[in-house]
Design a protein around this motif. Structure first.
Motif, PDB file in Angstrom:
ATOM      1  N   LEU A 118       0.852  -1.186   0.000  1.00 49.56           N
ATOM      2  CA  LEU A 118       0.000   0.000   0.000  1.00 49.56           C
ATOM      3  C   LEU A 118       0.887   1.235   0.000  1.00 49.56           C
ATOM      4  O   LEU A 118       1.821   1.334   0.803  1.00 49.56           O
ATOM      5  N   PHE A 119       0.580   2.186  -0.890  1.00 44.20           N
ATOM      6  CA  PHE A 119       1.371   3.399  -1.011  1.00 44.20           C
ATOM      7  C   PHE A 119       0.493   4.617  -0.766  1.00 44.20           C
ATOM      8  O   PHE A 119      -0.736   4.543  -0.809  1.00 44.20           O
ATOM      9  N   GLY A 120       1.146   5.764  -0.536  1.00 42.88           N
ATOM     10  CA  GLY A 120       0.437   6.992  -0.216  1.00 42.88           C
ATOM     11  C   GLY A 120      -0.181   7.652  -1.432  1.00 42.88           C
ATOM     12  O   GLY A 120      -0.049   7.194  -2.569  1.00 42.88           O
ATOM     13  N   VAL A 121      -0.847   8.784  -1.176  1.00 40.42           N
ATOM     14  CA  VAL A 121      -1.548   9.491  -2.248  1.00 40.42           C
ATOM     15  C   VAL A 121      -0.573  10.087  -3.254  1.00 40.42           C
ATOM     16  O   VAL A 121      -0.931  10.344  -4.406  1.00 40.42           O
ATOM     17  N   ALA A 122       0.687  10.319  -2.835  1.00 39.59           N
ATOM     18  CA  ALA A 122       1.669  10.882  -3.760  1.00 39.59           C
ATOM     19  C   ALA A 122       2.100   9.874  -4.813  1.00 39.59           C
ATOM     20  O   ALA A 122       2.668  10.238  -5.839  1.00 39.59           O
ATOM     21  N   SER A 123       1.829   8.606  -4.565  1.00 37.14           N
ATOM     22  CA  SER A 123       2.213   7.567  -5.516  1.00 37.14           C
ATOM     23  C   SER A 123       1.128   7.390  -6.565  1.00 37.14           C
ATOM     24  O   SER A 123      -0.061   7.560  -6.304  1.00 37.14           O
ATOM     25  N   ASP A 124       1.558   7.032  -7.778  1.00 36.98           N
ATOM     26  CA  ASP A 124       0.602   6.775  -8.855  1.00 36.98           C
ATOM     27  C   ASP A 124       0.037   5.359  -8.782  1.00 36.98           C
ATOM     28  O   ASP A 124      -0.860   5.012  -9.540  1.00 36.98           O
ATOM     29  N   VAL A 125       0.597   4.540  -7.909  1.00 39.35           N
ATOM     30  CA  VAL A 125       0.200   3.133  -7.846  1.00 39.35           C
ATOM     31  C   VAL A 125      -0.925   2.932  -6.842  1.00 39.35           C
ATOM     32  O   VAL A 125      -2.006   2.466  -7.182  1.00 39.35           O
ATOM     33  N   GLY A 126      -0.698   3.302  -5.584  1.00 38.53           N
ATOM     34  CA  GLY A 126      -1.701   3.124  -4.540  1.00 38.53           C
ATOM     35  C   GLY A 126      -1.660   1.739  -3.941  1.00 38.53           C
ATOM     36  O   GLY A 126      -1.306   1.559  -2.785  1.00 38.53           O
ATOM     37  N   VAL A 127      -2.015   0.732  -4.739  1.00 40.49           N
ATOM     38  CA  VAL A 127      -2.026  -0.658  -4.280  1.00 40.49           C
ATOM     39  C   VAL A 127      -1.373  -1.522  -5.344  1.00 40.49           C
ATOM     40  O   VAL A 127      -1.666  -1.385  -6.534  1.00 40.49           O
TER      41      VAL A 127
ATOM     42  N   ALA B  98     -10.409  -4.448  -4.381  1.00 38.80           N
ATOM     43  CA  ALA B  98     -10.526  -5.523  -3.392  1.00 38.80           C
ATOM     44  C   ALA B  98     -10.705  -4.934  -1.999  1.00 38.80           C
ATOM     45  O   ALA B  98     -10.191  -3.856  -1.688  1.00 38.80           O
ATOM     46  N   ASN B  99     -11.440  -5.644  -1.150  1.00 41.36           N
ATOM     47  CA  ASN B  99     -11.633  -5.182   0.218  1.00 41.36           C
ATOM     48  C   ASN B  99     -10.933  -6.118   1.202  1.00 41.36           C
ATOM     49  O   ASN B  99     -10.384  -7.155   0.822  1.00 41.36           O
ATOM     50  N   ILE B 100     -10.959  -5.738   2.462  1.00 39.07           N
ATOM     51  CA  ILE B 100     -10.246  -6.493   3.488  1.00 39.07           C
ATOM     52  C   ILE B 100     -10.816  -7.904   3.643  1.00 39.07           C
ATOM     53  O   ILE B 100     -10.077  -8.875   3.819  1.00 39.07           O
ATOM     54  N   GLY B 101     -12.135  -8.020   3.577  1.00 37.91           N
ATOM     55  CA  GLY B 101     -12.751  -9.332   3.722  1.00 37.91           C
ATOM     56  C   GLY B 101     -12.290 -10.309   2.661  1.00 37.91           C
ATOM     57  O   GLY B 101     -12.002 -11.479   2.946  1.00 37.91           O
ATOM     58  N   GLU B 102     -12.207  -9.842   1.418  1.00 34.20           N
ATOM     59  CA  GLU B 102     -11.742 -10.705   0.334  1.00 34.20           C
ATOM     60  C   GLU B 102     -10.282 -11.096   0.536  1.00 34.20           C
ATOM     61  O   GLU B 102      -9.879 -12.221   0.228  1.00 34.20           O
TER      62      GLU B 102
ATOM     63  N   ARG C  46     -14.867  -5.298   7.342  1.00 32.78           N
ATOM     64  CA  ARG C  46     -14.428  -6.204   6.274  1.00 32.78           C
ATOM     65  C   ARG C  46     -14.663  -5.613   4.887  1.00 32.78           C
ATOM     66  O   ARG C  46     -13.975  -5.978   3.936  1.00 32.78           O
ATOM     67  N   ASN C  47     -15.611  -4.715   4.758  1.00 35.58           N
ATOM     68  CA  ASN C  47     -15.917  -4.142   3.446  1.00 35.58           C
ATOM     69  C   ASN C  47     -15.016  -2.960   3.083  1.00 35.58           C
ATOM     70  O   ASN C  47     -15.191  -2.363   2.022  1.00 35.58           O
ATOM     71  N   THR C  48     -14.075  -2.610   3.956  1.00 38.06           N
ATOM     72  CA  THR C  48     -13.166  -1.500   3.663  1.00 38.06           C
ATOM     73  C   THR C  48     -12.247  -1.867   2.505  1.00 38.06           C
ATOM     74  O   THR C  48     -11.629  -2.929   2.500  1.00 38.06           O
ATOM     75  N   LYS C  49     -12.139  -0.982   1.524  1.00 37.10           N
ATOM     76  CA  LYS C  49     -11.276  -1.246   0.376  1.00 37.10           C
ATOM     77  C   LYS C  49      -9.806  -1.090   0.763  1.00 37.10           C
ATOM     78  O   LYS C  49      -9.457  -0.274   1.609  1.00 37.10           O
ATOM     79  N   LEU C  50      -8.959  -1.870   0.109  1.00 32.17           N
ATOM     80  CA  LEU C  50      -7.523  -1.788   0.376  1.00 32.17           C
ATOM     81  C   LEU C  50      -6.973  -0.413   0.021  1.00 32.17           C
ATOM     82  O   LEU C  50      -6.028   0.067   0.649  1.00 32.17           O
ATOM     83  N   SER C  51      -7.563   0.227  -0.979  1.00 35.26           N
ATOM     84  CA  SER C  51      -7.091   1.553  -1.377  1.00 35.26           C
ATOM     85  C   SER C  51      -7.346   2.600  -0.297  1.00 35.26           C
ATOM     86  O   SER C  51      -6.710   3.655  -0.285  1.00 35.26           O
ATOM     87  N   GLU C  52      -8.273   2.322   0.627  1.00 35.45           N
ATOM     88  CA  GLU C  52      -8.577   3.252   1.714  1.00 35.45           C
ATOM     89  C   GLU C  52      -7.806   2.924   2.987  1.00 35.45           C
ATOM     90  O   GLU C  52      -7.914   3.650   3.984  1.00 35.45           O
TER      91      GLU C  52
END
Length: 246
Positions: free
Chosen positions: A24-33, A40-44, A117-123
């Motif tokens: 997981l990367f910060g908002v300054a990165s173009d990748v993010g995840v 994808a979310n945490i539950g998955e 569990r429904n929280t997205k990895l990007s968040e």
């Protein structure tokens, strides 16, 4: 300690999901995840790295706690832009001559964040950054509290802070305690009692002793009866009621 918090909050860290190739990367990165879908979310994620691969969607208990270990990775190299700024900046130095001392010690950043569990990895990145900064703030508070004590003003006898997480069943959420290493539990009884009273917890059980911390990767077998299917009661079997973990 404040500089460390600024470094973490400025996006110079990334987080790696333990035992996976997901970063997981910060908002300054173009990748993010990286390593999985941004949707994808945490539950998955938990279901994918679990020992069981269910063919159909299963129900999850609201009270069940699922631990996902995450490693913090600190950026050691500098960006090209920051190098240019350093080279073009006017060099200036301010000195102050006064008695001072420097304390250097290894600190273990152990923090947690409770998410759905429904929280997205990007968040998840922002949540982990805030949790890491809170942990550093707690460590700083314990160190400053020790420095204010008599005889430790110069740093001599300073104890490393240890972090413990607790999950009292009556409370329903985690409580984190940071205590100096090596101090016996008996000497902190009044502090624990005060914490019980603040949280309206019963005073007949020491819930915040070190030994009652929430187990993460201890490797110990805890509550083995939970994995055994119910057995019919037989005449020669004694039934006992146990409260808590054993």
């Amino acid at each position: 300690m404040q500089n460390k918090r600024k470094k973490i909050a400025s996006g110079q860290v990334s987080f790696q999901i333990d035992s996976t190739s997901i970063y997981l990367f910060g908002v300054a990165s173009d990748v993010g995840v990286t390593g999985t879908s941004t949707e994808a979310n945490i539950g998955e994620l938990i279901d994918s790295i679990g020992p069981e691969q269910p063919s159909k969607k299963k129900k999850h208990s609201i009270s069940k706690v699922e631990i996902v270990p995450v490693n913090l990775v600190l950026k050691t190299t500098k960006d090209m832009l920051s190098d240019k700024l350093v080279k073009t900046a006017v060099k200036m130095m301010t000195t102050q001559r006064k008695p001072s001392f420097c304390i250097s010690m290894p600190l273990r950043v152990d923090t947690l964040a409770m998410i759905h569990r429904n929280t997205k990895l990007s968040e998840l990145y922002t949540v982990l950054v805030e949790a890491a900064c809170r942990s550093l703030k707690l460590l700083e508070y314990v160190l400053l509290e020790q420095l204010g004590q008599e005889g430790i003003g110069d740093g001599a006898g300073l104890r490393l802070p240890e972090i413990f997480h607790f999950l009292p069943p009556e409370l329903g959420h985690f409580i984190t305690r940071v205590v100096p290493k090596g101090i016996p539990d008996e000497s902190m009884e009044s502090e624990r009692r005060s914490l019980h009273e603040q949280l309206s917890l019963p005073l007949d059980r020491p819930m915040f002793r070190r030994g009652n911390a929430y187990p993460s990767k201890s490797g110990k077998l805890i509550n083995p009866h939970e994995a055994i299917p119910p057995q019919p009661i037989k005449p020669d079997v004694t039934v006992a009621l146990v409260r808590g973990r054993y």
